[in-house]
Design an enzyme around this catalytic site. Structure first.
Site, PDB file in Angstrom:
ATOM      1  N   LYS A  13       0.843  -1.219   0.000  1.00  0.00           N
ATOM      2  CA  LYS A  13       0.000   0.000   0.000  1.00  0.00           C
ATOM      3  C   LYS A  13       0.869   1.257   0.000  1.00  0.00           C
ATOM      4  O   LYS A  13       0.605   2.200  -0.725  1.00  0.00           O
ATOM      5  CB  LYS A  13      -0.883   0.069   1.257  1.00  0.00           C
ATOM      6  CG  LYS A  13      -1.922  -0.999   1.371  1.00  0.00           C
ATOM      7  CD  LYS A  13      -2.872  -0.724   2.539  1.00  0.00           C
ATOM      8  CE  LYS A  13      -2.238  -0.802   3.919  1.00  0.00           C
ATOM      9  NZ  LYS A  13      -1.773  -2.133   4.311  1.00  0.00           N
ATOM     10  N   ARG A  88      -9.446   1.400   8.356  1.00  0.00           N
ATOM     11  CA  ARG A  88      -9.066   0.030   8.683  1.00  0.00           C
ATOM     12  C   ARG A  88     -10.136  -0.656   9.522  1.00  0.00           C
ATOM     13  O   ARG A  88      -9.942  -1.809   9.926  1.00  0.00           O
ATOM     14  CB  ARG A  88      -7.780   0.047   9.512  1.00  0.00           C
ATOM     15  CG  ARG A  88      -6.507  -0.237   8.732  1.00  0.00           C
ATOM     16  CD  ARG A  88      -5.359  -0.041   9.700  1.00  0.00           C
ATOM     17  NE  ARG A  88      -4.166  -0.753   9.395  1.00  0.00           N
ATOM     18  CZ  ARG A  88      -3.083  -0.179   8.869  1.00  0.00           C
ATOM     19  NH1 ARG A  88      -3.085   1.073   8.516  1.00  0.00           N
ATOM     20  NH2 ARG A  88      -2.003  -0.900   8.682  1.00  0.00           N
ATOM     21  N   ARG A 122      11.504  -6.102   5.028  1.00  0.00           N
ATOM     22  CA  ARG A 122      11.243  -4.680   4.784  1.00  0.00           C
ATOM     23  C   ARG A 122      12.205  -3.771   5.555  1.00  0.00           C
ATOM     24  O   ARG A 122      12.544  -4.031   6.709  1.00  0.00           O
ATOM     25  CB  ARG A 122       9.800  -4.362   5.191  1.00  0.00           C
ATOM     26  CG  ARG A 122       9.456  -2.905   5.032  1.00  0.00           C
ATOM     27  CD  ARG A 122       7.997  -2.686   4.879  1.00  0.00           C
ATOM     28  NE  ARG A 122       7.249  -2.890   6.116  1.00  0.00           N
ATOM     29  CZ  ARG A 122       5.940  -2.692   6.192  1.00  0.00           C
ATOM     30  NH1 ARG A 122       5.253  -2.332   5.134  1.00  0.00           N
ATOM     31  NH2 ARG A 122       5.312  -2.898   7.326  1.00  0.00           N
ATOM     32  N   ARG A 155      11.204  -1.515  11.003  1.00  0.00           N
ATOM     33  CA  ARG A 155      10.083  -1.049  11.833  1.00  0.00           C
ATOM     34  C   ARG A 155       9.922  -1.960  13.046  1.00  0.00           C
ATOM     35  O   ARG A 155      10.006  -3.179  12.922  1.00  0.00           O
ATOM     36  CB  ARG A 155       8.792  -1.067  11.004  1.00  0.00           C
ATOM     37  CG  ARG A 155       8.647   0.149  10.143  1.00  0.00           C
ATOM     38  CD  ARG A 155       7.477   0.045   9.186  1.00  0.00           C
ATOM     39  NE  ARG A 155       6.211  -0.370   9.790  1.00  0.00           N
ATOM     40  CZ  ARG A 155       5.047  -0.274   9.168  1.00  0.00           C
ATOM     41  NH1 ARG A 155       4.979   0.247   7.944  1.00  0.00           N
ATOM     42  NH2 ARG A 155       3.939  -0.673   9.737  1.00  0.00           N
ATOM     43  N   ARG A 166      -0.575  -8.020  13.756  1.00  0.00           N
ATOM     44  CA  ARG A 166      -1.103  -7.134  12.698  1.00  0.00           C
ATOM     45  C   ARG A 166      -1.969  -7.923  11.721  1.00  0.00           C
ATOM     46  O   ARG A 166      -3.007  -7.440  11.278  1.00  0.00           O
ATOM     47  CB  ARG A 166       0.058  -6.450  11.972  1.00  0.00           C
ATOM     48  CG  ARG A 166       0.676  -5.364  12.853  1.00  0.00           C
ATOM     49  CD  ARG A 166       2.047  -4.971  12.382  1.00  0.00           C
ATOM     50  NE  ARG A 166       2.026  -4.347  11.090  1.00  0.00           N
ATOM     51  CZ  ARG A 166       3.051  -4.363  10.238  1.00  0.00           C
ATOM     52  NH1 ARG A 166       4.166  -4.996  10.544  1.00  0.00           N
ATOM     53  NH2 ARG A 166       2.960  -3.739   9.107  1.00  0.00           N
TER      54      ARG A 166
HETATM   55  P1  AMP Z   1       0.913   1.065   8.526  1.00  0.00           P
HETATM   56  O1  AMP Z   1       2.131   1.863   8.328  1.00  0.00           O
HETATM   57  O2  AMP Z   1      -0.247   1.534   7.696  1.00  0.00           O
HETATM   58  O3  AMP Z   1       1.143  -0.426   8.419  1.00  0.00           O
HETATM   59  O4  AMP Z   1       0.447   1.321  10.053  1.00  0.00           O
HETATM   60  C1  AMP Z   1       1.298   0.987  11.119  1.00  0.00           C
HETATM   61  C2  AMP Z   1       0.496   0.866  12.398  1.00  0.00           C
HETATM   62  O5  AMP Z   1      -0.133   2.127  12.702  1.00  0.00           O
HETATM   63  C3  AMP Z   1      -0.644  -0.128  12.354  1.00  0.00           C
HETATM   64  O6  AMP Z   1      -0.219  -1.467  12.609  1.00  0.00           O
HETATM   65  C4  AMP Z   1      -1.540   0.414  13.466  1.00  0.00           C
HETATM   66  O7  AMP Z   1      -1.000   0.102  14.739  1.00  0.00           O
HETATM   67  C5  AMP Z   1      -1.421   1.908  13.266  1.00  0.00           C
HETATM   68  N1  AMP Z   1      -2.426   2.395  12.303  1.00  0.00           N
HETATM   69  C6  AMP Z   1      -2.195   2.916  11.061  1.00  0.00           C
HETATM   70  N2  AMP Z   1      -3.347   3.241  10.460  1.00  0.00           N
HETATM   71  C7  AMP Z   1      -4.335   2.918  11.342  1.00  0.00           C
HETATM   72  C8  AMP Z   1      -5.743   2.982  11.285  1.00  0.00           C
HETATM   73  N3  AMP Z   1      -6.396   3.441  10.195  1.00  0.00           N
HETATM   74  N4  AMP Z   1      -6.438   2.556  12.375  1.00  0.00           N
HETATM   75  C9  AMP Z   1      -5.815   2.108  13.478  1.00  0.00           C
HETATM   76  N5  AMP Z   1      -4.482   1.982  13.575  1.00  0.00           N
HETATM   77  C10 AMP Z   1      -3.740   2.383  12.524  1.00  0.00           C
END
Ligand code: AMP
Length: 218
Positions: A13, A88, A122, A155, A166
């Site tokens: 994404k 999400r 990653r 990360r 996740r």
């Molecule tokens: P990402 O970089 O999109 O994988 O997001 C990393 C982490 O941020 C996720 O595993 C969640 O802990 C938090 N996060 C990001 N976007 C959301 C969302 N829309 N709702 C809730 N938690 C989020």
């Protein structure tokens, strides 16, 4: 135009939405990047979400919805946006519906074994948010971001336990959105199993066709 980039962790994404944002000149808004920047800068938001994100859980809806509402009220979104990692959950999607009409959802799909392999290799630039993969998408200079020259990091939530959490949060809370959007007929599913350039070529054609369609100009 407005686009949501949807899919499990590790489907690409971030990579695809950043490319799309650069190609079509629409702001890239990643809730994950906003949270990571807040953690890096030690802001009250960062302190509140640090342990949740490191464990691989989802940040509570009220906090996330408020954050996105504030971001979508800024003037740079007048022509549209590319949302990466939001919504999400069903309540987040309902909140987005209340604020934004006529957005398209790009659903990137990858089989589970490929997801695990992608997440464990990653590397990420915590400065500009660009992702790399040690084998499939390495930077030109090992360990350094091509775009901004910052040293790349693993990360915290790419650790094995956090990856498992996740994926389970995705299945329980996020996957139900597939039906939510499919029923509405605005979800476009793209296989993201191939290499990044192949996926991007397909995605670019899909986005370009939508951008050129006068019925879609919202
Ligand atoms: P990402 O970089 O999109 O994988 O997001 C990393 C982490 O941020 C996720 O595993 C969640 O802990 C938090 N996060 C990001 N976007 C959301 C969302 N829309 N709702 C809730 N938690 C989020």
């Amino acid at each position: 135009m407005k686009f949501v980039f949807f899919g499990a962790p590790g489907v690409g994404k971030g990579t695809m939405s950043i490319r799309a944002s650069q190609e079509f000149k629409l702001p890239h808004i990643s809730t994950g990047n906003i949270f990571r920047a807040a953690i890096r800068d030690g802001t009250p938001l960062g302190i509140a979400v640090k342990s949740i994100i490191e464990a691989g859980d989802l940040v509570p809806d009220d906090l996330t919805i408020k954050l996105v509402r504030e971001r979508l009220a800024l003037p740079d979104v007048a022509r549209g946006w590319m949302l990466d990692g939001y919504p999400r959950t069903i309540p987040q999607a309902q909140a987005l519906d209340a604020d934004a009409a006529g957005y398209h959802v790009i659903d990137l799909e990858v089989p589970d074994p490929v997801i695990i392999e992608r997440l464990s290799g990653r590397r990420m630039c915590l400065h500009c948010g660009r992702s790399y993969h040690m084998v499939h998408m390495p930077p030109a200079v090992p360990g350094i971001c091509d775009q901004c020259g910052t040293a790349l990091s693993v990360r915290d939530d790419d650790a094995e336990d956090a990856i498992r959490n996740r994926l389970s949060a995705y299945r329980m809370l996020t996957a139900p959105l597939v039906e939510f959007y499919r029923e509405r007929g605005t979800m476009i599913t793209i296989s993201a199993e191939n290499d990044a350039d192949t996926v991007w070529n397909e995605l670019r054609s899909v986005l370009a066709a939508l951008m050129e369609d006068p019925r879609q100009q919202k």
